[in-house]
Design a protein around this motif. Sequence first.
Motif, PDB file in Angstrom:
ATOM      1  N   GLU A 186       0.913  -1.031   0.240  1.00  0.00           N
ATOM      2  CA  GLU A 186      -0.052  -0.065  -0.062  1.00  0.00           C
ATOM      3  C   GLU A 186       0.607   1.073   0.486  1.00  0.00           C
ATOM      4  N   ARG A 187       2.148   1.122   0.743  1.00  0.00           N
ATOM      5  CA  ARG A 187       2.751   2.362   1.134  1.00  0.00           C
ATOM      6  C   ARG A 187       3.801   2.528  -0.310  1.00  0.00           C
ATOM      7  N   LEU A 188       3.823   1.264  -1.106  1.00  0.00           N
ATOM      8  CA  LEU A 188       4.721   1.830  -2.059  1.00  0.00           C
ATOM      9  C   LEU A 188       3.802   1.882  -3.385  1.00  0.00           C
ATOM     10  N   GLY A 189       2.147   1.302  -3.435  1.00  0.00           N
ATOM     11  CA  GLY A 189       1.683   2.002  -4.410  1.00  0.00           C
ATOM     12  C   GLY A 189       1.788   0.663  -5.614  1.00  0.00           C
ATOM     13  N   VAL A 190       1.493  -0.544  -4.740  1.00  0.00           N
ATOM     14  CA  VAL A 190       2.119  -1.389  -5.776  1.00  0.00           C
ATOM     15  C   VAL A 190       1.339  -2.581  -4.905  1.00  0.00           C
ATOM     16  N   GLU A 191       0.959  -3.900  -6.203  1.00  0.00           N
ATOM     17  CA  GLU A 191       0.157  -4.918  -5.615  1.00  0.00           C
ATOM     18  C   GLU A 191       0.339  -6.071  -4.766  1.00  0.00           C
ATOM     19  N   HIS A 192      -0.466  -6.878  -4.299  1.00  0.00           N
ATOM     20  CA  HIS A 192       0.459  -7.075  -2.887  1.00  0.00           C
ATOM     21  C   HIS A 192      -0.365  -8.870  -2.889  1.00  0.00           C
ATOM     22  N   VAL A 193       0.066  -9.748  -3.319  1.00  0.00           N
ATOM     23  CA  VAL A 193      -0.369 -11.283  -3.308  1.00  0.00           C
ATOM     24  C   VAL A 193       0.007 -12.377  -2.292  1.00  0.00           C
ATOM     25  N   SER A 194      -0.950 -13.380  -1.748  1.00  0.00           N
ATOM     26  CA  SER A 194      -0.162 -13.849  -0.393  1.00  0.00           C
ATOM     27  C   SER A 194      -0.350 -15.372  -0.712  1.00  0.00           C
ATOM     28  N   GLY A 195       0.453 -15.618  -0.558  1.00  0.00           N
ATOM     29  CA  GLY A 195       0.681 -16.985  -0.591  1.00  0.00           C
ATOM     30  C   GLY A 195       0.095 -17.973   0.462  1.00  0.00           C
ATOM     31  N   GLY A 196      -0.168 -17.275   1.534  1.00  0.00           N
ATOM     32  CA  GLY A 196      -0.198 -17.714   2.433  1.00  0.00           C
ATOM     33  C   GLY A 196      -2.466 -17.955   2.445  1.00  0.00           C
ATOM     34  N   ASP A 197      -2.563 -16.460   1.856  1.00  0.00           N
ATOM     35  CA  ASP A 197      -4.381 -16.524   1.671  1.00  0.00           C
ATOM     36  C   ASP A 197      -4.692 -17.332   0.614  1.00  0.00           C
TER      37      ASP A 197
END
Length: 192
Positions: free
Chosen positions: A22-33
């Motif tokens: 969020e701070r960097l303004g990029v996407e986040h993908v979670s393997g845990g999810d």
Amino acid sequence: MLITVSGPPGSGKSTNAAGLAERLGVEHVSGGDIFREMAAERDMTPVEFNEFAEEDPRFDHKLDGRLREIAATRDELVLESRLAGWLAADHADFRFWFDAPIAVRAERIAEREAKPVDRARAETERREDSERKRYRELYDIDIDDLSIYDAAYNTARWGPERFLDVLVATVDAHDPDDDEGKTPIEGVSYDF
């Protein structure tokens, strides 16, 4: 920039990876999810699914292959999973490892999952043992080997906002030109 975030359960991977993205303004993908969704589809807890996956490596290969493909095809991403640093070894611009003492991690998990701390600790230790065994057998990865990471942090040392400040400062201080011509883990290739 592709950033990976790895660490054991309860280390703050998901919270901090999402905050960093969020701070960097990029996407986040979670393997845990993705892993938890796969467990829920089979009406299993993550611990049960971990132990089930010990008997059937297709599930690890499916998840890890998907994450490796994401790492290879997307830019401007924070990829978070236990093996993210290994999965994206060829593509990552920066690899973080987060950890915290087991007592702290068990408290975090207990609070998140509304269960007693002693139960969370026992399940976490079982899960880690299962993962350690599977990663060694499937990929010959020693999950305790932190030599591939650019930075390792004990997340119990800071509050969430201060720790995000540390992460952003670390990323800002990183000069990709310093990496030119370097291969952090030469000759390492894994079939995920």
